[in-house]
Design a protein around this motif. Structure first.
Motif, PDB file in Angstrom:
ATOM      1  N   CYS A  62     -12.557   0.756 -59.547  1.00 25.65           N
ATOM      2  CA  CYS A  62     -13.978   1.596 -59.895  1.00 25.65           C
ATOM      3  C   CYS A  62     -14.919   0.370 -60.202  1.00 25.65           C
ATOM      4  CB  CYS A  62     -13.643   2.234 -61.376  1.00 25.65           C
ATOM      5  SG  CYS A  62     -12.939   1.034 -62.590  1.00 25.65           S
ATOM      6  N   HIS A  64     -16.245  -0.526 -63.078  1.00 23.84           N
ATOM      7  CA  HIS A  64     -16.081  -1.329 -64.222  1.00 23.84           C
ATOM      8  C   HIS A  64     -15.088  -2.454 -63.874  1.00 23.84           C
ATOM      9  CE1 HIS A  64     -14.495  -2.744 -68.029  1.00 23.84           C
ATOM     10  NE2 HIS A  64     -13.429  -2.544 -67.620  1.00 23.84           N
ATOM     11  N   CYS A  65     -14.078  -2.234 -62.731  1.00 26.04           N
ATOM     12  CA  CYS A  65     -13.282  -3.291 -62.617  1.00 26.04           C
ATOM     13  C   CYS A  65     -14.160  -4.367 -61.704  1.00 26.04           C
ATOM     14  CB  CYS A  65     -12.061  -2.915 -61.892  1.00 26.04           C
ATOM     15  SG  CYS A  65     -11.029  -2.218 -63.090  1.00 26.04           S
ATOM     16  N   ARG A  67     -17.254  -4.747 -61.818  1.00 30.32           N
ATOM     17  CA  ARG A  67     -18.209  -5.805 -62.689  1.00 30.32           C
ATOM     18  C   ARG A  67     -17.257  -6.940 -63.274  1.00 30.32           C
ATOM     19  NH1 ARG A  67     -20.486  -0.465 -63.790  1.00 30.32           N
ATOM     20  NH2 ARG A  67     -19.296  -0.596 -65.848  1.00 30.32           N
ATOM     21  N   GLN A  68     -16.067  -6.506 -63.692  1.00 27.22           N
ATOM     22  CA  GLN A  68     -15.274  -7.562 -64.510  1.00 27.22           C
ATOM     23  C   GLN A  68     -14.657  -8.757 -63.345  1.00 27.22           C
ATOM     24  OE1 GLN A  68     -14.549  -7.510 -67.818  1.00 27.22           O
ATOM     25  NE2 GLN A  68     -15.953  -5.880 -67.444  1.00 27.22           N
ATOM     26  N   ARG A  74     -21.045  -7.685 -60.494  1.00 27.74           N
ATOM     27  CA  ARG A  74     -21.720  -7.473 -61.767  1.00 27.74           C
ATOM     28  C   ARG A  74     -22.939  -6.455 -61.464  1.00 27.74           C
ATOM     29  NH1 ARG A  74     -20.685 -13.138 -62.933  1.00 27.74           N
ATOM     30  NH2 ARG A  74     -22.296 -13.720 -61.726  1.00 27.74           N
ATOM     31  N   ARG A  77     -23.277  -0.189 -60.245  1.00 26.81           N
ATOM     32  CA  ARG A  77     -23.180   0.832 -61.243  1.00 26.81           C
ATOM     33  C   ARG A  77     -22.168   1.977 -61.176  1.00 26.81           C
ATOM     34  NH1 ARG A  77     -24.117  -2.689 -63.985  1.00 26.81           N
ATOM     35  NH2 ARG A  77     -25.950  -3.906 -64.496  1.00 26.81           N
ATOM     36  N   ASP A  78     -22.009   2.769 -62.141  1.00 23.25           N
ATOM     37  CA  ASP A  78     -21.024   3.804 -61.570  1.00 23.25           C
ATOM     38  C   ASP A  78     -21.814   5.172 -61.136  1.00 23.25           C
ATOM     39  OD1 ASP A  78     -19.698   2.690 -64.821  1.00 23.25           O
ATOM     40  OD2 ASP A  78     -18.519   2.896 -63.008  1.00 23.25           O
ATOM     41  N   ASN A  85     -28.992  -0.863 -69.341  1.00 24.50           N
ATOM     42  CA  ASN A  85     -28.455  -1.558 -70.509  1.00 24.50           C
ATOM     43  C   ASN A  85     -29.571  -1.881 -71.568  1.00 24.50           C
ATOM     44  OD1 ASN A  85     -25.943  -1.276 -69.763  1.00 24.50           O
ATOM     45  ND2 ASN A  85     -25.702  -3.241 -69.005  1.00 24.50           N
TER      46      ASN A  85
END
Length: 85
Positions: A62, A64-65, A67-68, A74, A77-78, A85
């Protein structure tokens, strides 16, 4: 009958999947196919089922992962039009 390449079960309703490289696998269930063929997320190590996210040759389950994982991940975006932000 055919034997599942993942669990070894000999099942009359087994099916085959041929991958791009030309290899053919036999499975007795989609669960076994996923365990054998689905890539793992490079951040959380879960199986990537569905589209997932690829960033510079690395696969993530996903955004999120991704970006991590850093780097250009980074910027992932979802959703289109996600609240900034």
């Amino acid at each position: 009958m055919a034997t599942c390449d993942t669990c070894g079960n000999d099942y009359w309703m087994a099916f085959e999947i041929r991958v791009v490289s030309g290899e053919t696998y036999t499975f007795d269930s989609f669960e076994c196919a996923v365990q054998k063929l689905a890539p793992r997320c490079e951040h959380c190590d879960c199986r990537v089922i569905g589209h997932g996210v690829e960033v510079s040759g690395s696969f993530f389950c996903c955004a999120h992962c991704a970006r991590q994982g850093g780097g250009i991940g980074r910027e992932i975006r979802d959703a289109v039009g996600a609240h900034p932000n």
